[in-house]
Write a protein that holds these residues in place. Sequence first.
Motif, short mmCIF file in Angstrom:
data_model
loop_
_atom_site.label_atom_id
_atom_site.label_comp_id
_atom_site.label_asym_id
_atom_site.label_seq_id
_atom_site.Cartn_x
_atom_site.Cartn_y
_atom_site.Cartn_z
N PHE A 1 0.19 -0.08 0.82
CA PHE A 1 0.62 0.89 -0.18
C PHE A 1 2.14 0.82 -0.35
CE2 PHE A 1 -3.08 4.05 0.75
CZ PHE A 1 -3.98 3.13 0.22
N ASP A 2 2.59 0.97 -1.59
CA ASP A 2 4.03 0.96 -1.87
C ASP A 2 4.71 2.25 -1.41
OD1 ASP A 2 3.91 -1.56 -3.02
OD2 ASP A 2 3.50 -0.76 -5.02
N GLN A 3 3.96 3.35 -1.38
CA GLN A 3 4.54 4.64 -1.04
C GLN A 3 4.06 5.11 0.33
OE1 GLN A 3 2.21 6.31 -4.43
NE2 GLN A 3 1.99 8.11 -3.10
N SER B 1 -2.35 12.45 -1.00
CA SER B 1 -1.40 11.37 -1.30
C SER B 1 -2.02 10.01 -0.97
CB SER B 1 -0.09 11.56 -0.53
OG SER B 1 -0.30 11.57 0.87
N PHE B 2 -2.87 9.95 0.06
CA PHE B 2 -3.55 8.70 0.41
C PHE B 2 -4.47 8.25 -0.73
CE2 PHE B 2 -7.00 6.17 2.08
CZ PHE B 2 -6.36 5.25 2.91
N GLN C 1 -1.95 9.12 11.23
CA GLN C 1 -2.97 8.07 11.06
C GLN C 1 -3.04 7.58 9.62
OE1 GLN C 1 -6.83 8.84 13.10
NE2 GLN C 1 -5.86 10.72 13.83
N LEU C 2 -3.02 8.50 8.65
CA LEU C 2 -3.11 8.08 7.25
C LEU C 2 -1.88 7.30 6.83
CD1 LEU C 2 -4.72 11.19 5.51
CD2 LEU C 2 -5.77 8.96 5.95
N THR C 3 -0.73 7.65 7.38
CA THR C 3 0.50 6.92 7.07
C THR C 3 0.39 5.47 7.55
OG1 THR C 3 1.76 8.96 7.35
CG2 THR C 3 3.02 6.91 7.32
N ARG C 4 -0.09 5.31 8.79
CA ARG C 4 -0.24 3.97 9.35
C ARG C 4 -1.29 3.17 8.60
NH1 ARG C 4 -1.94 5.16 14.91
NH2 ARG C 4 -1.76 7.39 14.50
N LEU C 5 -2.40 3.83 8.22
CA LEU C 5 -3.45 3.14 7.48
C LEU C 5 -2.93 2.70 6.11
CD1 LEU C 5 -6.35 2.18 7.17
CD2 LEU C 5 -6.98 4.50 6.45
N GLY C 6 -2.19 3.59 5.45
CA GLY C 6 -1.62 3.23 4.15
C GLY C 6 -0.69 2.03 4.24
N LYS C 7 0.08 1.97 5.31
CA LYS C 7 0.97 0.83 5.50
C LYS C 7 0.19 -0.45 5.71
CE LYS C 7 4.93 -0.73 8.22
NZ LYS C 7 5.88 -0.39 9.33
N GLU C 8 -0.91 -0.37 6.50
CA GLU C 8 -1.75 -1.54 6.75
C GLU C 8 -2.41 -2.03 5.46
OE1 GLU C 8 -2.37 -3.43 9.48
OE2 GLU C 8 -0.72 -2.34 10.43
#
Length: 270
Positions: free
Chosen positions: A249-251, A258-259, A239-246
Amino acid sequence: MKIEINNLHFTYPGEIIALSGINLSIESGEKVAIVGQNGSGKTTLVKHFNGLLLPTNGTIRIGDWDTKDHSVAELASRVGYVFQNPDEQLFNSDVKSELGFGPRNLGYDDDRTEELVEDAIELTGLDNYRDTNPYDLSPTWRKMVALGSIIALDSPIVVFDEPTTGQDAQSVEVIARIADELHSRGKTLITISHDIDFCAENFERIIAMSEGEILLDGSVLEVIAQEESLATTFVDPPQLTRLGKELGFDQTVNDQASFLGAYRLSHEQN
């Protein structure tokens, strides 16, 4: 203790092909999560590690042992397997006896067995239940008893089969803490799980399987960044990976730390 798999094929009765030419190495002390949809072959693969299944073709080596040459009881000294359903694993009349059965079966003397049992009780928080019948405990605590029975084996490799299934957030934190402690002792940890968030936060390497083959294999950040490839295994990134992409985030992020770091960096840049 290294796990070495060469050209592993496995076919169930009825000509059901479950594994097709798996080649894989897991080094001593690694922390590896194996993910994939039901039927992808992940459980079949891991059941080869302790001899519950034997290859149709190919070889599995646990250290210097070929699994074909050793019994399940012998392999238990090297690979401890925590079943998804603890009820398939528990059979003694009280918790302490359950935890002591494995080390006694492996030939440890009374003093060493007692030491291993007490260590397992401490790690799993079972002190108040040592004289309780495991089947008088809640499913969460029965899971801890099953986990403790494997910890007490002191095997160099520990396998968790769907460790977070049916567990609340507090229990998941306890399981993660136990995994960290075992890893700090040099154990090789392997989990099979549908819980990609748990895997991404607590393991270092992810292997994604599909239709009896390895589709992805790499560090957590490498694998969870490959959203399209993961989708073919019916596994979404955390979930945090998908939220970061939305959020742009560059990373790639995989946990709260990490978020938050990526969030602060994003705001500083803006």
